[in-house]
Design a protein around this motif. Structure first.
Motif, PDB file in Angstrom:
ATOM      1  N   GLU A   1      83.795 -50.953 -43.604  1.00 51.51           N
ATOM      2  CA  GLU A   1      83.656 -51.607 -44.861  1.00 51.51           C
ATOM      3  C   GLU A   1      82.807 -52.992 -44.589  1.00 51.51           C
ATOM      4  N   GLU A   2      83.085 -53.540 -43.388  1.00 50.50           N
ATOM      5  CA  GLU A   2      82.521 -54.964 -43.248  1.00 50.50           C
ATOM      6  C   GLU A   2      82.397 -55.001 -41.653  1.00 50.50           C
TER       7      GLU A   2
ATOM      8  N   VAL B   1      78.996 -62.482 -41.996  1.00 52.32           N
ATOM      9  CA  VAL B   1      79.782 -60.939 -42.401  1.00 52.32           C
ATOM     10  C   VAL B   1      78.664 -60.007 -43.117  1.00 52.32           C
TER      11      VAL B   1
ATOM     12  N   ARG C   1      74.900 -48.295 -45.119  1.00 56.62           N
ATOM     13  CA  ARG C   1      75.868 -47.911 -44.264  1.00 56.62           C
ATOM     14  C   ARG C   1      76.016 -49.077 -43.058  1.00 56.62           C
ATOM     15  N   ILE C   2      77.215 -49.232 -42.618  1.00 61.07           N
ATOM     16  CA  ILE C   2      77.433 -49.684 -41.367  1.00 61.07           C
ATOM     17  C   ILE C   2      78.046 -48.828 -40.588  1.00 61.07           C
TER      18      ILE C   2
ATOM     19  N   ASP D   1      82.126 -45.283 -39.701  1.00 59.09           N
ATOM     20  CA  ASP D   1      81.804 -46.287 -40.698  1.00 59.09           C
ATOM     21  C   ASP D   1      82.765 -47.526 -41.084  1.00 59.09           C
TER      22      ASP D   1
ATOM     23  N   GLN E   1      81.868 -66.532 -38.445  1.00 59.06           N
ATOM     24  CA  GLN E   1      82.095 -65.685 -39.430  1.00 59.06           C
ATOM     25  C   GLN E   1      81.805 -66.581 -40.852  1.00 59.06           C
TER      26      GLN E   1
ATOM     27  N   ASP F   1      75.152 -55.213 -49.685  1.00 58.71           N
ATOM     28  CA  ASP F   1      74.481 -56.425 -49.488  1.00 58.71           C
ATOM     29  C   ASP F   1      73.086 -56.380 -49.383  1.00 58.71           C
TER      30      ASP F   1
ATOM     31  N   ARG G   1      78.202 -56.431 -45.501  1.00 56.34           N
ATOM     32  CA  ARG G   1      79.003 -55.315 -46.090  1.00 56.34           C
ATOM     33  C   ARG G   1      77.981 -54.432 -46.703  1.00 56.34           C
ATOM     34  N   PRO G   2      78.505 -53.012 -46.797  1.00 55.30           N
ATOM     35  CA  PRO G   2      77.507 -52.069 -47.761  1.00 55.30           C
ATOM     36  C   PRO G   2      77.179 -52.797 -49.029  1.00 55.30           C
TER      37      PRO G   2
END
Length: 634
Positions: A297-298, A268, A288-289, A295, A239, A273, A270-271
């Motif tokens: 946030e990370e 890691v 989006r993830i 969805d 990570q 990035d 995130r939206p």
């Protein structure tokens, strides 16, 4: 009855929920034969109370039948599940076992100690977070201890426990423990192994395995289980590493959704990035993830996700999505460490499939720099790698791939080699770095290409690859075919096996490795001649299917015609125009195809000429007919 079933179901559900969010540690046990690896794992399984009553009963019975502890519980039998292992009292395969404590879940791989099972140990270590190296306190550091230590360093093992076992057999001597620690530290320094924990113990008696032993009051370190419950997981380490996600597939359920699915290998995301796609180098931003549970946030290493991007860019399976600031590298030539895992040897020049993450490409080992003796760590020259051999090699791919050095990221730096003919996994390797020539050498654009040259000659260029035993008639038929094509006004060239060995391949002998290189050079030469617009006749024994496939793969579809000049061994021996078979039978010619070197006949040749049933003129005419049927000549 129903109420009882409900209670059992509730208990199972509660047990699963309690274990659901625990961290998972994968570790291996290794070391010399009979150092107590299986006994240790058996005790961990026993102490974790995850064994059923029927298992315990079976082990008690087996302990009396197979055990080595005088009828007492033989914990090793919990692991040595193969009949051959129980009869011999040794482990010959990788045995995986699961157990759990209040703090963590575990998967342990019991790896074999013998040199001939090196590949098994590498397999077990490839997914492990930590390693327990067993050392018999009576015997100290042995050859197999050094071998497995080298393999651990090779596999980039970050956490190593040296479990000095059977302390009960040396009267729990602190002096003996300190002596072994000092000796091992000196050896480990040569390998670059640094994060090492030493634990004195007795797997049989339980000393320092689960609880501290009163018999060794001089030891103040952790117990083995205490170490396993607290050591950092690779997932936690990953990570903190740069973001990498190999793309497994492009998720396009409808016109309004286009995502890229895979498992986060490290880092890691995130939206918002910014990301870079390798090997293309294109950039975009994560919008989006997506997961089936909603969805995120990370997302972190180990999670399977679908990334949606703000831009429409071309991404395919095998690409690697990285953070824009620290992207993966790209190259098509590497220095690697390769562990050979198949009975048939690795021969430089032979093509294989390479699987790196989700990428699959064609790969060739171009050179073996040296082989490592796993017992002495000595570097020796070698032209091939045999089963369990380990070599430092150069690797060439048919296209650039995204990668990291194995020491930085196992997922994007570790690969396997697959045999193209059988689909067997034959090797496992670790990428070190890209070779400079992979960055400095580029294809130069030319204005006059193959199509233009062929058009000027009024023909379709191709390679007519004649293969068969010595004396089958390859050169004779190829020569006649060229004469007929030349008379027809075609532009041709004949590459003959004997003639080429007087010049281009004069440095090569007749070992399997040299035969592979012989055919590789000829195939590359034939490719250049096809690029010049010529019809090329290639008359070589070319005994291996893999190399004939290599020659075919170098060319475009329809440009390679395999012609099997087929004559039984007794027929070619009777002909023996050069007297070679007589010399081979007398032992004066080594590695002679058909006598002491194998010939792999084509399974589906484009043209099959049985020269025991036709003369050379008829065979040449049959080739001309085949060329007309393919529209290559009028």
């Amino acid at each position: 009855m129903s109420h009882s079933s409900d209670l059992i179901a509730d208990d199972i559900e509660g047990y699963l929920k309690a274990h659901e969010h625990k961290g998972l540690l994968r570790f291996i046990t290794c070391g010399s034969v009979d150092d107590g690896k299986s006994t240790l794992i058996g005790r961990l399984l026993f102490e974790s109370k995850l064994l059923f009553e029927d298992q315990l009963a079976a082990i008690e019975a087996d302990s009396k039948k197979y055990g080595t502890q005088g009828g007492e519980m033989d914990f090793a039998l919990l692991v040595d599940g193969l009949a051959a292992e129980r009869e011999q009292g040794i482990t010959i395969d990788v045995a995986y076992r699961f157990f759990s404590t209040e703090k963590r879940k575990f998967i342990v791989a019991d790896t074999p100690g013998h040199e001939q099972y090196t590949r098994n140990m590498v397999t077990g270590a490839s997914t492990a977070d930590a390693a327990i190296l067993m050392v018999d306190a009576r015997h100290g550091i042995l050859t197999q201890t050094r071998r497995h230590s080298f393999l651990m360093s090779l596999m980039g093992m970050r956490h190593v426990v040296v479990a000095i076992n059977k302390m009960d057999l040396v009267d729990y001597s602190k002096a003996r423990f300190d002596q072994i620690v000092e000796e091992y530290r000196a050896f480990a320094k040569q390998l670059g192994l640094e994060n090492i924990t030493f634990i004195p113990m007795s797997a049989l008696k339980g000393d320092n395995v689960i609880e501290h032993s009163a018999k060794m009051p001089w030891y103040h370190g952790t117990t083995l289980l205490g170490y396993l419950e607290t050591v950092e997981l690779d997932a936690e380490h990953l990570q903190r590493s740069p973001f990498r996600m190999p793309v497994q597939w492009v998720n396009r359920p409808n016109l309004d959704f286009r995502g890229f699915t895979g498992m986060v290998a490290s880092g890691v995301v995130r939206p918002g990035d910014q990301i870079r796609v390798q090997p293309s180098g294109k950039t975009s931003t994560v919008s989006r993830i997506y997961t089936l549970d909603g969805d995120l946030e990370e997302a972190v290493a180990g999670q399977s996700i679908t990334l949606l991007l703000e831009d429409e860019i071309d991404i395919s399976r095998g690409d690697v999505i990285s953070g824009v600031d620290e992207p993966a590298h790209t190259a098509d030539q590497f220095e690697t460490t390769l562990v050979w895992m198949h009975e048939a040897p690795l021969l430089p020049g032979r093509p294989y499939l390479m699987k790196l993450g989700t990428q699959t490409v064609s790969a060739t080992v171009t050179d073996i720099k040296y082989q490592v003796n796993v017992n002495t760590l000595e570097h020796t020259a070698s032209k091939q790698l045999d089963l369990n051999g380990i070599g430092i090699c150069t690797l060439s791919l048919n296209r650039a791939v995204a990668f990291d050095a194995y020491k930085d990221n196992h997922d994007t730096g570790g690969f396997i080699l697959i045999d193209r003919m059988t689909n067997n996994t034959v090797g496992a390797g670790m990428l070190h770095f890209a070779l400079r020539r992979s960055q400095n050498i580029h294809m130069q654009h030319v204005d006059i290409d193959k199509q233009a040259r062929a058009l000027a000659k009024g023909q379709k260029p191709a390679v007519l690859w004649f293969t068969g035993l010595s004396g089958a008639g390859k050169s004779t038929i190829a020569n006649l075919v060229e004469k007929k094509l030349f008379a027809h006004g075609q532009h041709t060239y004949l590459l003959d096996g004997d003639n080429v060995r007087h010049g281009l391949n004069r440095d090569l002998g007749f070992t399997d490795a040299d035969r592979v290189e012989n055919v590789r050079r000829v195939a590359e030469t034939a490719k250049l001649m096809v690029d010049a617009g010529l019809i090329v006749m290639s008359a070589f024994i070319s005994p291996f299917r893999s190399e004939r496939q290599l020659a075919r793969d170098l060319l475009e579809a329809g440009e390679f015609i395999e012609i099997f000049v087929d004559a039984p061994l007794d027929v070619v021996e009777a002909r023996d125009p050069k007297g070679l078979y007589k010399k081979a039978r007398r032992g004066e010619l080594k590695n002679f195809t058909g006598i002491d070197s194998v010939y792999e006949a084509p399974e589906a040749p484009d043209v099959h000429l049985k020269t025991s049933e036709m003369d050379a003129e008829e065979a040449a005419d049959a080739v001309i007919v085949a060329l007309r049927e393919r529209g290559m000549i009028s």
